[in-house]
Design an enzyme around this catalytic site. Structure first.
Site, PDB file in Angstrom:
ATOM      1  N   GLY A  37      21.042   6.255 -50.630  1.00  0.00           N
ATOM      2  CA  GLY A  37      19.874   5.385 -50.722  1.00  0.00           C
ATOM      3  C   GLY A  37      18.632   6.070 -50.205  1.00  0.00           C
ATOM      4  O   GLY A  37      18.696   7.044 -49.456  1.00  0.00           O
ATOM      5  N   LYS A  38      17.515   5.564 -50.673  1.00  0.00           N
ATOM      6  CA  LYS A  38      16.239   6.065 -50.198  1.00  0.00           C
ATOM      7  C   LYS A  38      15.361   4.876 -49.893  1.00  0.00           C
ATOM      8  O   LYS A  38      15.384   3.893 -50.627  1.00  0.00           O
ATOM      9  CB  LYS A  38      15.552   6.895 -51.286  1.00  0.00           C
ATOM     10  CG  LYS A  38      16.114   8.266 -51.464  1.00  0.00           C
ATOM     11  CD  LYS A  38      15.351   9.012 -52.548  1.00  0.00           C
ATOM     12  CE  LYS A  38      16.130  10.262 -52.916  1.00  0.00           C
ATOM     13  NZ  LYS A  38      15.548  10.976 -54.046  1.00  0.00           N
ATOM     14  N   LYS A  80      21.275   7.159 -41.707  1.00  0.00           N
ATOM     15  CA  LYS A  80      19.895   7.000 -42.140  1.00  0.00           C
ATOM     16  C   LYS A  80      19.032   7.974 -41.376  1.00  0.00           C
ATOM     17  O   LYS A  80      18.903   7.864 -40.154  1.00  0.00           O
ATOM     18  CB  LYS A  80      19.447   5.561 -41.903  1.00  0.00           C
ATOM     19  CG  LYS A  80      17.983   5.357 -42.176  1.00  0.00           C
ATOM     20  CD  LYS A  80      17.652   3.910 -42.253  1.00  0.00           C
ATOM     21  CE  LYS A  80      18.141   3.355 -43.574  1.00  0.00           C
ATOM     22  NZ  LYS A  80      17.782   1.972 -43.768  1.00  0.00           N
ATOM     23  N   ASP A 109      10.806  -5.648 -44.558  1.00  0.00           N
ATOM     24  CA  ASP A 109      11.156  -5.028 -45.833  1.00  0.00           C
ATOM     25  C   ASP A 109      12.414  -5.687 -46.396  1.00  0.00           C
ATOM     26  O   ASP A 109      13.372  -5.021 -46.768  1.00  0.00           O
ATOM     27  CB  ASP A 109      11.349  -3.521 -45.654  1.00  0.00           C
ATOM     28  CG  ASP A 109      11.258  -2.779 -46.986  1.00  0.00           C
ATOM     29  OD1 ASP A 109      10.830  -3.396 -47.996  1.00  0.00           O
ATOM     30  OD2 ASP A 109      11.621  -1.597 -47.036  1.00  0.00           O
TER      31      ASP A 109
END
Ligand SMILES: *[C@@H]1O[C@H](CO)[C@@H](O)[C@H](O)[C@H]1NC(C)=O
Ligand SMILES: *[C@@H]1O[C@H](CO)[C@@H](O)[C@H](O)[C@H]1NC(C)=O
Ligand SMILES: *[C@@H]1O[C@H](CO)[C@@H](O)[C@H](O)[C@H]1NC(C)=O
Ligand SMILES: *[C@@H]1O[C@H](CO)[C@@H](O)[C@H](O)[C@H]1NC(C)=O
Ligand SMILES: *[C@@H]1O[C@H](CO)[C@@H](O)[C@H](O)[C@H]1NC(C)=O
Ligand SMILES: *[C@@H]1O[C@H](CO)[C@@H](O)[C@H](O)[C@H]1NC(C)=O
Ligand SMILES: *[C@@H]1O[C@H](CO)[C@@H](O)[C@H](O)[C@H]1NC(C)=O
Length: 926
Positions: A603-604, A624, A720
């Site tokens: 993931g980004k 992460k 977010d």
């Protein structure tokens, strides 16, 4: 012996004349000034001057000012001598438009009787009522359907009337004629009569009642009693020719209501007459023969019986009252010379035969009697009118531009199928008034200056006034929620007001001005008429964030590149300080090892890249790696990790460890095997979540956020929230990730850290206008997530048109039904009853203003209230069968009155009581 009289209409002019004479006589006796507040319109009146009606003394006005459009007509010469009253001679016909409305001034919240009459009179020479085809049209009271006027097979001279008792929803009451494709709607007269607020107590803003019958009994000469005998101008039909076994009673004593009983205010004159039957009979039956086309099974009836004992002696009269076998009132004994009005407090009855029985009880010496009777049908007022501010602004706009569009008539948004052309309305909140969100008046021949009303509309997001002849400059207005303003191809001159420019520059407004003089020496993008790319038309404030995100991504990319090339550096930067937390601390070298040299990216995000990793014990983890522009900005990192280590909730991802060195910070989490919600919702077709799973995941995520907001001090704002940040474990439990990281970067630092906290399509518009960060920012984003869960659509749709998801939902609902928005992958397997609630909730979360959004606690409890999220037997509903048939509440027709007495003996005796009336009445109660 059975005799049934049916009163199909026809007329005998001589009798009518006699009748009018009677009415005139009556006026002379009872003459009094017209009651205040009456509005009486003689539709289609050609001489545009008012007149006083000779029978009632009431002043009748022409239509002017009450309606737009329509054509003035008069009934054919052949029928000119017949009409019951003057108003039937002319009419207004509406060949154009699907809905035409009369708007009558009223006082909001006040109760009114509204009556419309219809006499066709073959005004168009087409003999429509007798040509074998259907001749009918709809009647709306405000935004709700009231009845249908069905003139099929009726004689041309028949007068049909409809009456409704209703509460004014605003400072006007509108009556609309709706073209159903079976003949041109018309109207002969329209009357508005104020009632006392105490009257008909069961009528309220959501319940109106439509008149089916109103009759007075006894030997009365006038076949219709109205104003001034009844000061509210109710129409009282009359049945006066009684033959054996029927008996009329009368008295000259005053019949009064008890003080304080002002529910119906029946005139004493009406109560002074009554009907009863011979002593040999015991049952008085009131029944109506319905037109066979009428579905009486679905009618919801409300009968009101008015009784007063007017027999001179002191009689023993007791009876029961039945409706369809149900005992409504038992052992009732009317009071002497005093009004008793029996009704069931607004309870509506099912009674397919439309018959009521008054049955003498065993102890009674006299048979039943009755003085007057009213029968109403329920009219639900479920549809809401458009927000009144929006209505007023739209009316101003309409006047300002002198718009003569045919369907800009009646309520702008409601009911949906008659909403004004060019408007898009938001109906998504079922208990709130619809609001106007988009107005398209492109190429509408507008002239003059810009109407300022638009700028004041709180919910308006999209305004298109392109390709008109607008002149002058753009007024300096503080725009509210406007996101797209298209003024291209007009004659507007500069300067562009600062307030608008500022919003444009902040990316909050998509402005188009090309093709105006204003652009002659301006080179800004809003003046370029090249086809805009779709991103630019995005409805939400995305321009700035997109740019910033790109910058950020670039920095991350650079840093990571650097990190990969000379990772040796990192090893040297291991920090000395260690946290006092029960967390494993990893070194950079360990990270490299467990991620297999950062091989597998899973993931980004705005904060870095997530790698898949495997610990020594084979536990799978997500690593992460956070990147920063400069390490100094990460001073909050360690305290934050400390905080995060204390956050424990089943719906929040668990921190397993961290890594800290000078150039790269990392967090190590449990790995979630089912990936993230975005992948599951929009991934391949091989696996799709079912409705229960979706609601479960929504609830999981909501609970996680609630915990962050409510159980942490200070609250943690996620900033977010989005579907990629909602992970799913092997049991499909929703787990929020990436929380709290925003706080690892100090708000005050740079605008990059601010902007990074948010993702295109999920951004809270208020946050971006004010940069005030609150927990409600997460609520907004959660609303978008919820909409994605329902629709399976991305937060911003590109094809065929750029749409922000909430607008797409509104648009879909406006164009069709709420079922159209549901993810097709659900194959209609969802609980329709919870759909509206979930959509309401989601739309509530994405309110523009934060204070109108619910808290996460509220969201959680509303999600929990939904029908059992996991039901043992899955409810399956097909979208099409769910939408209500608008005709359901409809289709009842003319009734004929028969009143019968039933003999005590076995052989029942029905007697059509309406005798001669069937010969003379050109009227019909509906
Ligand atoms: C209009 O008024 C004039 C006189 O005021 C009258 O002669 C004429 O009959 C009226 N026309 C109609 C259609 O009522
Ligand atoms: C309310 O509006 C809907 C859709 O516009 C319509 O189908 C329905 O009949 C309306 N309800 C009433 C009571 O008029
Ligand atoms: C009133 O009733 C009396 C008998 O009680 C009857 O003689 C009289 O004709 C009635 N009047 C009317 C107007 O029906
Ligand atoms: C009316 O009353 C009589 C006698 O009291 C009874 O026999 C009869 O069944 C009743 N009819 C109805 C419809 O209740
Ligand atoms: C509005 O339109 C009507 C006819 O369509 C015209 O008579 C009137 O002058 C117009 N008013 C304005 C202000 O343009
Ligand atoms: C603007 O007005 C001019 C004449 O005044 C007319 O020729 C032109 O077609 C109008 N343009 C639009 C877009 O209505
Ligand atoms: C209208 O009346 C005609 C004739 O009675 C009947 O056949 C028809 O079904 C009615 N239509 C509706 C919609 O009520």
């Amino acid at each position: 012996m059975v005799i049934n009289f049916i009163c199909w209409p026809s007329t005998k002019p001589a009798r009518i004349l006699a009748l009018l004479l009677n009415l005139v006589t009556m006026i002379q006796v009872h003459g009094q000034p017209p009651s205040s507040g009456f509005i009486s319109i003689d539709c289609g009146l050609r001489n545009s001057s008012s007149y006083n009606d000779s029978a009632t003394g009431l002043r009748f006005d022409p239509d002017d000012g009450y309606v737009e459009g329509g054509m003035r007509k008069q009934i054919s010469q052949k029928f000119m001598a017949d009409p019951f009253n003057e108003q039937q001679k002319t009419l207004m016909s509406f060949p154009d438009g699907s809905r035409n409305c009369y708007t009558l001034p009223s006082t909001i919240g006040k109760k009114y009787l509204v009556r419309a009459t219809f006499t066709y009179g073959n005004y168009d020479g087409l003999n429509k009522s007798r040509d074998g085809s259907l001749f009918l049209f709809g009647l709306h009271i405000g935004v709700n359907s009231w009845d249908m006027v069905n003139l099929t097979n009726w004689g041309a001279r028949t007068m049909v009337w409809n009456e409704v008792l209703t509460v004014a929803p605003s400072n006007s009451v509108s009556v609309c004629l709706v073209n159903l494709g079976s003949g041109i709607p018309f109207i002969s007269s329209l009357e508005l009569r104020p009632l006392e607020d105490t009257m008909y107590p069961f009528v309220n803003t959501s319940v109106s009642i439509s008149h089916l019958h109103r009759i007075r009994f006894g030997n009365v000469a006038d076949f219709m009693t109205r104003y001034p005998t009844d000061k509210y101008d109710r129409f009282w039909g009359n049945d006066s020719t009684a033959d054996y076994p029927w008996m009329n009673l009368n008295t000259t004593n005053k019949v009064a209501s008890l003080p304080g009983n002002n529910f119906f205010n029946i005139p004493s004159v009406i109560m002074q007459n009554a009907l009863t039957i011979d002593m040999n009979y015991s049952t008085l039956s009131l029944s109506w023969t319905a037109n066979p086309s009428l579905d009486t099974k679905s009618l919801r009836l409300l009968p009101i019986f008015h009784f007063a004992e007017i027999n001179g002696s002191n009689p023993n009269r007791r009876f029961n009252i039945y409706s369809a076998g149900e005992l409504l009132f038992s052992d009732f004994s009317p009071s002497r010379f005093q009004v008793d009005s029996l009704h069931q407090n607004g309870r509506f009855l099912l009674n397919p035969d439309i018959s009521f029985l008054l049955n003498k009880t065993g102890s009674s010496t006299l048979p039943p009697l009755i003085n007057a009777f009213e029968l109403y049908i329920l009219v639900r007022m479920d549809n809401l009118t458009t927000d009144s501010d929006d209505v007023n602004y739209m009316k101003e706009v309409k006047n300002h531009y002198n718009l003569t569009r045919i369907n800009w008539n009646g309520d702008p948004c409601s009911p949906r199928e008659y909403s004004w052309e060019g408007l898009t309305c938001d109906y998504s909140k079922s208990n709130q008034n619809p609001r106007v969100v988009s107005v398209n008046l492109s190429a509408s021949g507008l002239k003059g200056g810009l109407a300022v009303s638009f700028m004041n509309m709180v919910s308006l997001e999209n305004l298109d006034l392109s390709h008109n002849n607008l002149t002058g400059s753009i007024p300096d207005y503080e725009l509210r929620s406007l996101k797209i303003l298209n003024l291209s191809n007009n004659q507007l001159v500069g300067p562009i007001p600062h307030s608008i420019l500022r919003r444009f520059q902040a990316g909050l407004l998509d402005l188009r001005l090309e093709g105006n003089p204003i652009c002659s020496n301006v080179k800004d993008t809003y003046c370029s008429n090249k086809k805009k790319n779709t991103i630019q038309t995005m409805l939400i404030a995305v321009t700035v964030p997109v740019v910033s995100l790109l910058v950020l991504m670039y920095i991350i990319w650079k840093l990571c590149l650097k990190g990969k090339s000379d990772h040796v550096d990192y090893a040297m930067y291991e920090e000395e300080t260690s946290l006092h937390v029960d967390l494993r601390r990893f070194t950079y070298v360990e990270l490299k090892l467990i991620t297999n040299d950062f091989q597998s990216i899973i993931g980004k995000g705005g904060f870095g890249i997530v790698y898949h990793g495997k610990l020594e014990n084979d536990d799978e983890v997500a690593v992460k790696v956070l990147m920063e522009t400069s390490i100094e900005e990460s001073t909050d990192f360690l305290p934050e990790v400390e905080t995060l280590s204390k956050v424990h909730h089943k719906n929040l991802v668990k921190l397993k460890g961290y890594c800290q060195n000078k150039k790269c910070l990392a967090l190590i989490y449990d790995f979630m095997s089912r990936g993230n919600l975005q992948q599951l919702i929009r991934g391949g077709d091989d696996y799709s979540l079912n409705w229960e799973q979706r609601l479960h995941i929504a609830l999981d995520a909501a609970q996680g956020l609630e915990y962050l907001h409510e159980s942490c001090t200070p609250s943690i704002v996620h900033r977010d929230v989005k579907t990629p940040n909602i992970l799913l474990d092997k049991n499909l439990v929703g787990i929020i990730s990436d929380f709290g990281l925003s706080r690892a970067f100090n708000d005050a630092h740079t605008h990059i850290s601010t902007v990074a906290a948010g993702t295109l399509g999920y951004l809270d518009p208020e946050y971006h206008a004010t940069f005030q960060l609150t927990v409600k920012t997460d609520v907004y984003s959660f609303g978008i997530v919820l909409l994605e869960i329902i629709t399976g659509q991305p937060p911003v749709l590109m094809e065929p048109q750029t749409f922000h998801l909430p607008n797409w939902v509104r648009h879909k609902i406006a164009m069709g039904s709420i079922h159209d928005i549901v993810d097709k992958r659900l194959l209609d397997q969802y609980d329709a009853s919870s759909l509206q609630s979930v959509v309401d909730l989601a739309m509530n979360c994405v309110e523009n203003t934060a204070i109108h959004r619910p808290t996460m606690t509220e969201v959680v409890s509303r999600l929990k209230e939904l029908p059992p999220v996991v039901s043992s037997e899955k409810m399956s509903v097909s979208a099409s069968t769910c939408s209500m048939n608008p005709m359901d509440a409809e289709i009842r027709r003319q009734f004929q009155l028969t009143i019968s007495g039933v003999r005590t003996e076995e052989n029942s005796f029905r007697f059509g009581y309406t005798g001669g009336m069937s010969e003379l009445i050109p009227l019909s109660g509906r």
